[in-house]
Scaffold this motif. Structure first.
Motif, PDB file in Angstrom:
ATOM      1  N   LEU A 186       0.833  -1.208   0.000  1.00  0.00           N
ATOM      2  CA  LEU A 186       0.000   0.000   0.000  1.00  0.00           C
ATOM      3  C   LEU A 186       0.866   1.255   0.000  1.00  0.00           C
ATOM      4  O   LEU A 186       1.774   1.377   0.831  1.00  0.00           O
ATOM      5  N   LEU A 187       0.606   2.184  -0.921  1.00  0.00           N
ATOM      6  CA  LEU A 187       1.276   3.489  -0.865  1.00  0.00           C
ATOM      7  C   LEU A 187       0.456   4.337   0.099  1.00  0.00           C
ATOM      8  O   LEU A 187      -0.642   4.780  -0.222  1.00  0.00           O
ATOM      9  N   LEU A 188       0.998   4.492   1.297  1.00  0.00           N
ATOM     10  CA  LEU A 188       0.240   5.123   2.382  1.00  0.00           C
ATOM     11  C   LEU A 188       0.711   6.557   2.608  1.00  0.00           C
ATOM     12  O   LEU A 188       1.820   6.792   3.082  1.00  0.00           O
ATOM     13  N   SER A 189      -0.141   7.504   2.254  1.00  0.00           N
ATOM     14  CA  SER A 189       0.181   8.907   2.541  1.00  0.00           C
ATOM     15  C   SER A 189      -0.443   9.218   3.899  1.00  0.00           C
ATOM     16  O   SER A 189      -0.952   8.331   4.567  1.00  0.00           O
ATOM     17  N   GLY A 190      -0.454  10.482   4.285  1.00  0.00           N
ATOM     18  CA  GLY A 190      -1.136  10.801   5.551  1.00  0.00           C
ATOM     19  C   GLY A 190      -2.573  11.240   5.304  1.00  0.00           C
ATOM     20  O   GLY A 190      -3.231  11.719   6.210  1.00  0.00           O
ATOM     21  N   ALA A 210       3.091  -1.509   3.942  1.00  0.00           N
ATOM     22  CA  ALA A 210       2.860  -0.137   3.478  1.00  0.00           C
ATOM     23  C   ALA A 210       4.183   0.570   3.249  1.00  0.00           C
ATOM     24  O   ALA A 210       5.176   0.304   3.922  1.00  0.00           O
ATOM     25  N   VAL A 211       4.157   1.471   2.252  1.00  0.00           N
ATOM     26  CA  VAL A 211       5.336   2.291   2.003  1.00  0.00           C
ATOM     27  C   VAL A 211       4.906   3.762   2.080  1.00  0.00           C
ATOM     28  O   VAL A 211       3.864   4.145   1.562  1.00  0.00           O
ATOM     29  N   HIS A 212       5.723   4.532   2.814  1.00  0.00           N
ATOM     30  CA  HIS A 212       5.428   5.974   2.926  1.00  0.00           C
ATOM     31  C   HIS A 212       6.655   6.769   2.484  1.00  0.00           C
ATOM     32  O   HIS A 212       7.778   6.472   2.896  1.00  0.00           O
ATOM     33  N   MET A 268       7.028  12.775  -9.990  1.00  0.00           N
ATOM     34  CA  MET A 268       7.216  12.317  -8.604  1.00  0.00           C
ATOM     35  C   MET A 268       6.377  11.050  -8.347  1.00  0.00           C
ATOM     36  O   MET A 268       6.856  10.080  -7.768  1.00  0.00           O
ATOM     37  N   ARG A 269       5.148  11.072  -8.840  1.00  0.00           N
ATOM     38  CA  ARG A 269       4.262   9.918  -8.641  1.00  0.00           C
ATOM     39  C   ARG A 269       4.823   8.663  -9.327  1.00  0.00           C
ATOM     40  O   ARG A 269       4.773   7.556  -8.802  1.00  0.00           O
ATOM     41  N   ARG A 270       5.415   8.866 -10.530  1.00  0.00           N
ATOM     42  CA  ARG A 270       5.995   7.717 -11.248  1.00  0.00           C
ATOM     43  C   ARG A 270       7.187   7.143 -10.481  1.00  0.00           C
ATOM     44  O   ARG A 270       7.342   5.929 -10.388  1.00  0.00           O
ATOM     45  N   THR A 290      -3.184   1.988  -4.254  1.00  0.00           N
ATOM     46  CA  THR A 290      -3.176   3.439  -4.023  1.00  0.00           C
ATOM     47  C   THR A 290      -4.597   3.923  -3.720  1.00  0.00           C
ATOM     48  O   THR A 290      -5.566   3.218  -3.974  1.00  0.00           O
ATOM     49  N   GLY A 291      -4.673   5.146  -3.206  1.00  0.00           N
ATOM     50  CA  GLY A 291      -5.982   5.720  -2.859  1.00  0.00           C
ATOM     51  C   GLY A 291      -6.514   6.619  -3.965  1.00  0.00           C
ATOM     52  O   GLY A 291      -7.289   7.529  -3.690  1.00  0.00           O
ATOM     53  N   GLU A 292      -6.080   6.390  -5.202  1.00  0.00           N
ATOM     54  CA  GLU A 292      -6.520   7.273  -6.282  1.00  0.00           C
ATOM     55  C   GLU A 292      -7.969   7.007  -6.695  1.00  0.00           C
ATOM     56  O   GLU A 292      -8.456   5.890  -6.594  1.00  0.00           O
ATOM     57  N   SER A 299      -3.604  14.969 -10.760  1.00  0.00           N
ATOM     58  CA  SER A 299      -2.807  13.768 -11.036  1.00  0.00           C
ATOM     59  C   SER A 299      -3.678  12.531 -11.135  1.00  0.00           C
ATOM     60  O   SER A 299      -3.186  11.430 -11.273  1.00  0.00           O
ATOM     61  N   GLN A 300      -4.987  12.707 -11.057  1.00  0.00           N
ATOM     62  CA  GLN A 300      -5.875  11.539 -11.121  1.00  0.00           C
ATOM     63  C   GLN A 300      -6.858  11.614 -12.293  1.00  0.00           C
ATOM     64  O   GLN A 300      -7.954  11.066 -12.239  1.00  0.00           O
ATOM     65  N   THR A 301      -6.465  12.338 -13.363  1.00  0.00           N
ATOM     66  CA  THR A 301      -7.239  12.232 -14.607  1.00  0.00           C
ATOM     67  C   THR A 301      -6.891  10.884 -15.224  1.00  0.00           C
ATOM     68  O   THR A 301      -5.862  10.277 -14.861  1.00  0.00           O
ATOM     69  N   CYS A 348       4.500  14.920   1.460  1.00  0.00           N
ATOM     70  CA  CYS A 348       5.531  15.320   0.498  1.00  0.00           C
ATOM     71  C   CYS A 348       4.925  15.808  -0.820  1.00  0.00           C
ATOM     72  O   CYS A 348       5.491  16.628  -1.514  1.00  0.00           O
ATOM     73  N   CYS A 349       3.720  15.301  -1.150  1.00  0.00           N
ATOM     74  CA  CYS A 349       3.071  15.715  -2.397  1.00  0.00           C
ATOM     75  C   CYS A 349       2.623  17.164  -2.351  1.00  0.00           C
ATOM     76  O   CYS A 349       2.384  17.780  -3.377  1.00  0.00           O
ATOM     77  N   THR A 350       2.437  17.691  -1.143  1.00  0.00           N
ATOM     78  CA  THR A 350       1.952  19.070  -1.057  1.00  0.00           C
ATOM     79  C   THR A 350       3.100  20.064  -0.875  1.00  0.00           C
ATOM     80  O   THR A 350       2.893  21.269  -0.857  1.00  0.00           O
TER      81      THR A 350
END
Ligand SMILES: Nc1ncnc2c1ncn2[C@@H]1O[C@H](COP(=O)(O)OP(=O)(O)OP(=O)(O)O)[C@@H](O)[C@H]1O
Length: 393
Positions: A186-190, A210-212, A268-270, A290-292, A299-301, A348-350
């Motif tokens: 799981l790609l786990l963000s906050g 999970a990976v953060h 970054m997402r790639r 992922t939670g997309e 980034s979710q089109t 980190c994405c923000t």
């Protein structure tokens, strides 16, 4: 007399010849979940599981055990049950007492009795047990009336070798026992979404790691603690989670330095996906999560998701893909992650974010921009420096 918990299983009943394997996994998961609460046996009997103390009158944290069991995937409901002798006088006495306690706590005004006789040696048949017991309960609790069509509560009696009496059925989450469907990363963000995505896939019996991605000092220690807390909540359902914290700052700085601003997020997402896949392979996980969700952010089109997806070979599970934000929030509230997810610590994405990120990235252009990067070594180093935290409940 014993305070027992009756556990009902769901989909695994449909598993035909494989059913014992699934049941055994579930029993083991139940033992792991409540093992620390005392000397409690987990007994399989027909399509049910009974959780009961090994000795009569043994006191254990009954409410905590019930709470933990409602989180074990594979269980559809549980009932707090009193296990008593199959003697009708004992059944009458204990049932009247149980109903008295119940109506002190809840304002019920009607009931009916549903009896099942599994023990053919017992001298009364089910309808007679229901009738006789119903009138005994009523005599001792005359504020109640019997209503066989629409009662406020049903009083259940199951006469087997021993007799089980109860009135409450507490719903659980269903799903499949963890460990019966492989492992995924799981790609786990906050944020709100990824913990829900992980929960949904774990519910299908998939073991989760999970990976953060962590961008210290651009993101704080508290942001990391928040992710650990989210992983702990997930572990309360999954039993345990290995959390890989990947230092991502150098990679982000490199991307920020060399790539066009409007491509930062997608590149970054790639890179995140690439690293997550490498870690997944190293631990025997066969898919990413992922939670997309389609259209939620730039980034979710569909175009962005396609360009992100193509960087990995593993299947990527996106269980929220067709959900609205409100539906995800509802689920996050139910599973208990919402309050932690909305704590205001940055991800980190923000931190490195474009004012106008590309919503329709073209793969050829992204690949061209990535040629400017020198990140192979940085990726290797990030993986080597990854911190692993084992989270258990
Ligand atoms: N720092 C991170 N570490 C691990 N995975 C991440 C991180 N940031 C984002 N992701 C993954 O990428 C997905 C999309 O992230 P994005 O920030 O675009 O959307 P989001 O809707 O805010 O997601 P979330 O609510 O899960 O943070 C996340 O659901 C998560 O799976």
């Amino acid at each position: 007399m014993k305070k027992v918990i009756l556990v009902r299983v769901g989909e695994i009943i449909l598993k035909g010849l494989n059913r014992p394997v699934f049941e055994e996994k579930l029993v083991n998961n139940i033992k792991k979940s409540i093992g620390s609460l005392g000397k409690i046996a987990v007994i399989r009997s027909q399509a049910r599981i009974y959780v009961e103390p090994v000795e009569d009158e043994y006191d254990y944290n009954y409410n905590e055990a019930i709470d933990r069991l409602t989180r074990v995937f594979g269980i559809v409901s549980v009932s707090p049950v009193l296990k008593i002798e199959s003697d009708f006088n004992v059944i009458k006495e204990q049932s009247a007492k149980m109903v008295k306690n119940l109506i002190e706590k809840k304002c019920y005004s009607s009931f009916k009795v549903e009896a099942k006789r599994g023990n053919k040696k017992f001298p009364m048949q089910s309808p007679e047990i229901s009738r006789e017991l119903g009138s005994h309960i009523w005599e001792n609790n005359q504020q109640l009336k019997v209503d066989v069509n629409n009662p406020d509560f049903i009083f259940y009696v199951e006469v087997r070798e021993s007799t089980y009496i109860y009135s409450e059925i507490i719903p659980a989450n269903g799903g499949m026992p963890i460990g019966t469907n492989g492992k995924a990363m799981l790609l786990l963000s906050g944020g709100i979404d990824s913990p829900v995505a992980g929960w949904m896939i774990a519910k299908r019996g998939v073991e989760i790691e999970a990976v953060h991605f962590y961008s210290y000092p651009y993101t704080s220690e508290r942001a990391k603690d928040k992710v650990i807390e989210l992983a702990k909540i997930l572990a309360s359902y999954c039993g345990q989670i290995k959390l890989h914290i990947v230092p991502f700052t150098d990679i982000q700085l490199e991307i920020n330095d060399k790539c066009p601003e409007d491509e930062l997020t997608i590149i970054m997402r790639r890179v995140m996906m690439e690293i997550a896949e490498k870690i997944a392979e190293s631990v025997g996980a066969m898919a990413l999560i992922t939670g997309e969700s389609v259209g939620q952010v730039a980034s979710q089109t569909i175009q962005s998701l396609a360009v992100t997806n193509i960087v990995v070979d593993m299947p990527v599970f996106r269980p929220l893909i067709g959900m609205d934000k409100n539906e995800v929030i509802d689920r996050a509230r139910k599973i208990g992650t919402f309050e932690t997810s909305i704590l205001p610590y940055e991800d980190c994405c923000t931190v490195f974010v474009a004012k106008h990120p590309k919503t329709k990235p073209r793969l050829e252009k992204i690949l061209k921009s990535e040629e400017l990067l020198n990140i192979e070594k940085l990726v290797e180093k990030a993986i080597a420096d990854t911190e692993i935290i084992r989270i258990t409940v």
